[in-house]
Design a protein around this motif. Structure first.
Motif, PDB file in Angstrom:
ATOM      1  N   GLN A 160      -8.234  -1.548   1.603  1.00 29.81           N
ATOM      2  CA  GLN A 160      -8.316  -1.235   3.019  1.00 29.81           C
ATOM      3  C   GLN A 160      -7.854   0.209   3.234  1.00 29.81           C
ATOM      4  OE1 GLN A 160      -9.358  -3.670   5.558  1.00 29.81           O
ATOM      5  NE2 GLN A 160     -10.100  -4.431   3.579  1.00 29.81           N
ATOM      6  N   VAL A 161      -8.486   0.896   4.166  1.00 32.59           N
ATOM      7  CA  VAL A 161      -8.106   2.268   4.493  1.00 32.59           C
ATOM      8  C   VAL A 161      -7.741   2.325   5.977  1.00 32.59           C
ATOM      9  CG1 VAL A 161      -8.831   4.677   4.611  1.00 32.59           C
ATOM     10  CG2 VAL A 161      -9.597   3.232   2.704  1.00 32.59           C
ATOM     11  N   TYR A 162      -6.482   2.612   6.240  1.00 38.47           N
ATOM     12  CA  TYR A 162      -5.956   2.679   7.604  1.00 38.47           C
ATOM     13  C   TYR A 162      -5.865   4.146   8.022  1.00 38.47           C
ATOM     14  CZ  TYR A 162      -4.643  -2.208   7.026  1.00 38.47           C
ATOM     15  OH  TYR A 162      -4.679  -3.564   6.810  1.00 38.47           O
ATOM     16  N   ALA A 163      -6.534   4.478   9.101  1.00 37.20           N
ATOM     17  CA  ALA A 163      -6.550   5.857   9.599  1.00 37.20           C
ATOM     18  C   ALA A 163      -5.491   6.010  10.678  1.00 37.20           C
ATOM     19  CB  ALA A 163      -7.922   6.199  10.152  1.00 37.20           C
ATOM     20  N   LEU A 165      -5.675   3.177  13.603  1.00 34.06           N
ATOM     21  CA  LEU A 165      -4.391   2.834  14.202  1.00 34.06           C
ATOM     22  C   LEU A 165      -4.141   3.750  15.388  1.00 34.06           C
ATOM     23  CD1 LEU A 165      -2.328   2.396  10.924  1.00 34.06           C
ATOM     24  CD2 LEU A 165      -3.349   0.594  12.340  1.00 34.06           C
ATOM     25  N   LEU A 166      -4.013   3.150  16.561  1.00 34.77           N
ATOM     26  CA  LEU A 166      -3.907   3.926  17.789  1.00 34.77           C
ATOM     27  C   LEU A 166      -2.697   3.487  18.600  1.00 34.77           C
ATOM     28  CD1 LEU A 166      -5.379   6.041  19.647  1.00 34.77           C
ATOM     29  CD2 LEU A 166      -6.417   4.069  20.790  1.00 34.77           C
ATOM     30  N   ALA A 198      -4.115  -1.142  -0.194  1.00 34.82           N
ATOM     31  CA  ALA A 198      -4.364  -0.330   1.000  1.00 34.82           C
ATOM     32  C   ALA A 198      -3.739   1.051   0.885  1.00 34.82           C
ATOM     33  CB  ALA A 198      -3.800  -1.038   2.243  1.00 34.82           C
ATOM     34  N   ILE A 199      -4.343   1.986   1.600  1.00 34.32           N
ATOM     35  CA  ILE A 199      -3.725   3.289   1.826  1.00 34.32           C
ATOM     36  C   ILE A 199      -3.774   3.571   3.320  1.00 34.32           C
ATOM     37  CG2 ILE A 199      -4.227   4.264  -0.448  1.00 34.32           C
ATOM     38  CD1 ILE A 199      -6.598   5.779   0.838  1.00 34.32           C
ATOM     39  N   GLN A 200      -2.841   4.394   3.771  1.00 31.08           N
ATOM     40  CA  GLN A 200      -2.825   4.851   5.161  1.00 31.08           C
ATOM     41  C   GLN A 200      -2.660   6.361   5.136  1.00 31.08           C
ATOM     42  OE1 GLN A 200       0.228   4.632   8.906  1.00 31.08           O
ATOM     43  NE2 GLN A 200      -0.192   2.672   7.890  1.00 31.08           N
ATOM     44  N   LEU A 201      -3.520   7.051   5.874  1.00 28.43           N
ATOM     45  CA  LEU A 201      -3.493   8.509   5.906  1.00 28.43           C
ATOM     46  C   LEU A 201      -4.089   8.981   7.223  1.00 28.43           C
ATOM     47  CD1 LEU A 201      -6.363   9.947   3.645  1.00 28.43           C
ATOM     48  CD2 LEU A 201      -6.304   7.606   4.505  1.00 28.43           C
ATOM     49  N   PRO A 202      -3.748  10.208   7.663  1.00 25.13           N
ATOM     50  CA  PRO A 202      -4.332  10.709   8.906  1.00 25.13           C
ATOM     51  C   PRO A 202      -5.811  11.027   8.742  1.00 25.13           C
ATOM     52  CG  PRO A 202      -2.981  12.398   7.878  1.00 25.13           C
ATOM     53  CD  PRO A 202      -2.761  11.144   7.089  1.00 25.13           C
ATOM     54  N   VAL A 203      -6.596  10.573   9.698  1.00 29.48           N
ATOM     55  CA  VAL A 203      -8.038  10.851   9.699  1.00 29.48           C
ATOM     56  C   VAL A 203      -8.426  11.231  11.121  1.00 29.48           C
ATOM     57  CG1 VAL A 203     -10.365   9.970   9.290  1.00 29.48           C
ATOM     58  CG2 VAL A 203      -8.465   9.173   7.850  1.00 29.48           C
ATOM     59  N   SER A 204      -8.794  12.480  11.301  1.00 29.86           N
ATOM     60  CA  SER A 204      -9.231  12.947  12.614  1.00 29.86           C
ATOM     61  C   SER A 204     -10.072  14.196  12.421  1.00 29.86           C
ATOM     62  CB  SER A 204      -8.029  13.265  13.510  1.00 29.86           C
ATOM     63  OG  SER A 204      -7.408  14.477  13.112  1.00 29.86           O
ATOM     64  N   GLY A 233       0.824  -1.198   0.000  1.00 30.31           N
ATOM     65  CA  GLY A 233       0.000   0.000   0.000  1.00 30.31           C
ATOM     66  C   GLY A 233       0.858   1.247   0.000  1.00 30.31           C
ATOM     67  N   VAL A 234       0.221   2.378   0.201  1.00 27.20           N
ATOM     68  CA  VAL A 234       0.908   3.667   0.275  1.00 27.20           C
ATOM     69  C   VAL A 234       0.459   4.353   1.559  1.00 27.20           C
ATOM     70  CG1 VAL A 234       1.166   5.954  -0.745  1.00 27.20           C
ATOM     71  CG2 VAL A 234       1.118   3.929  -2.215  1.00 27.20           C
ATOM     72  N   ALA A 235       1.436   4.712   2.391  1.00 25.80           N
ATOM     73  CA  ALA A 235       1.171   5.467   3.614  1.00 25.80           C
ATOM     74  C   ALA A 235       1.675   6.880   3.421  1.00 25.80           C
ATOM     75  CB  ALA A 235       1.871   4.815   4.806  1.00 25.80           C
ATOM     76  N   THR A 236       0.832   7.858   3.689  1.00 29.59           N
ATOM     77  CA  THR A 236       1.205   9.248   3.463  1.00 29.59           C
ATOM     78  C   THR A 236       0.656  10.125   4.572  1.00 29.59           C
ATOM     79  OG1 THR A 236       1.013  11.106   1.899  1.00 29.59           O
ATOM     80  CG2 THR A 236      -0.844   9.577   2.001  1.00 29.59           C
ATOM     81  N   TRP A 237       1.314  11.263   4.788  1.00 36.03           N
ATOM     82  CA  TRP A 237       0.788  12.227   5.742  1.00 36.03           C
ATOM     83  C   TRP A 237      -0.075  13.263   5.031  1.00 36.03           C
ATOM     84  CZ3 TRP A 237      -0.260  12.442  10.644  1.00 36.03           C
ATOM     85  CH2 TRP A 237      -0.605  13.662  11.225  1.00 36.03           C
TER      86      TRP A 237
END
Length: 302
Positions: free
Chosen positions: A218-221, A266-267, A186-192, A152-156
């Protein structure tokens, strides 16, 4: 509407409590997940995880991209890295991706990696897509060799700035694999409630979260509590609007977990109490989209 599952983020967890945190995360093996990276905990995260993961074989996502001093030394010695790449501190070249994937397997004590994220490609020198083309080609080769299940790709801020888009990543992975049935999943990005651009777009079925969800990814927050700052920034009125039966931290966490399309939160929870509170929050009904939209509109106006 269901809330996202809970995963343990090892980025901010102290090494002294890492084992206990993994054991807590593994109590529900059906949906347990650990997220790590070779540069976390001063480069020791994966090695520290290996022994506890041997006893609790739950899925793990790791990464390639950022370089520690030891990685630079070893990769240069193995000619997996150039001097120029080492000086930049970040690399996604094909040779380095293969080398780091092998190192990740060794450090985690696994023959096959569950998920590998290309870590913050927006930090690369030059065109991120050309760099990702090489990385995706290497990761597809790893998948073909049976040493990797998915990547996947994880980004800020890559999606927020427009540097990255899900359709372009999908196209790039298809080209790397030679078929649309690639292993980019999958992607991972900040979600808040603070990092809310993609969050707001998802409420209108737009943006990277909605696009990834439509593709079945999949989307990882990451950073759902904005590095622990959000509970101190949120007001009691905001908590009452989101979920009056929860604490402020729980309400903010549930808000991120209620974002349509997000599959896992993700916590970094170092204590038993924090982990139990997070689990309790995510067992609550999802916050309605209308409420989330109202809250984000108010926050955007302040």
């Amino acid at each position: 509407m269901r809330t996202a599952a809970l995963g343990l983020d090892t980025y901010r967890i102290r090494s002294s409590v890492l084992t206990e945190a993994v054991v807590r995360a593994a109590t529900r093996p059906a949906d347990a997940w650990i997220d790590t990276a070779p540069n976390y905990l001063d480069g020791q995260a994966q090695s520290l995880l290996a022994s506890v993961l041997a006893r609790h074989p739950i899925p793990v996502s790791t990464k390639v991209g950022f370089l520690t001093d030891q990685v630079i030394k070893d990769a240069l010695s193995n000619r997996a890295l150039t001097i120029e790449e080492a000086e930049h501190g970040h690399c996604l070249s094909a040779s380095y991706v293969h080398w780091q994937c092998a190192r990740n397997r060794t450090e985690l004590g696994r023959d096959r990696l569950d998920l590998v994220f290309a870590h913050n490609p927006e930090h690369t020198v030059g065109d991120p897509y050309e760099v990702l083309r090489a990385a995706f080609t290497a990761l597809e080769a790893e998948a073909a060799a049976g040493t990797l299940t998915a990547y996947g790709v994880a980004t800020w801020d890559g999606f927020d700035t427009g540097t990255l888009t899900v359709p372009a990543l999908h196209q790039l992975a298809s080209e790397a694999a030679g078929t649309e049935h690639h292993h980019l999943r999958a992607i991972q990005l900040p979600v808040s409630l603070v990092t809310a651009t993609a969050f707001t777009q998802a409420l209108d079925e737009e943006g990277p979260i909605a696009q990834a969800s439509e593709l079945g990814w999949q989307v990882y927050a990451s950073a759902p509590l904005f590095g622990g700052e959000l509970p101190r920034l949120a007001t009691l009125e905001l908590t009452a609007l989101l979920a009056p039966h929860l604490t402020t931290a729980q309400a903010c966490l549930l808000a991120a977990a209620s974002c349509p399309g997000v599959t896992r939160i993700l916590l970094s929870a170092s204590t038993p109490a924090h982990w139990a509170e997070a689990q309790a929050a995510l067992r609550s009904p999802a916050i309605p989209t209308t409420t989330l939209r109202k809250v984000l509109d108010v926050l955007a106006a302040t």
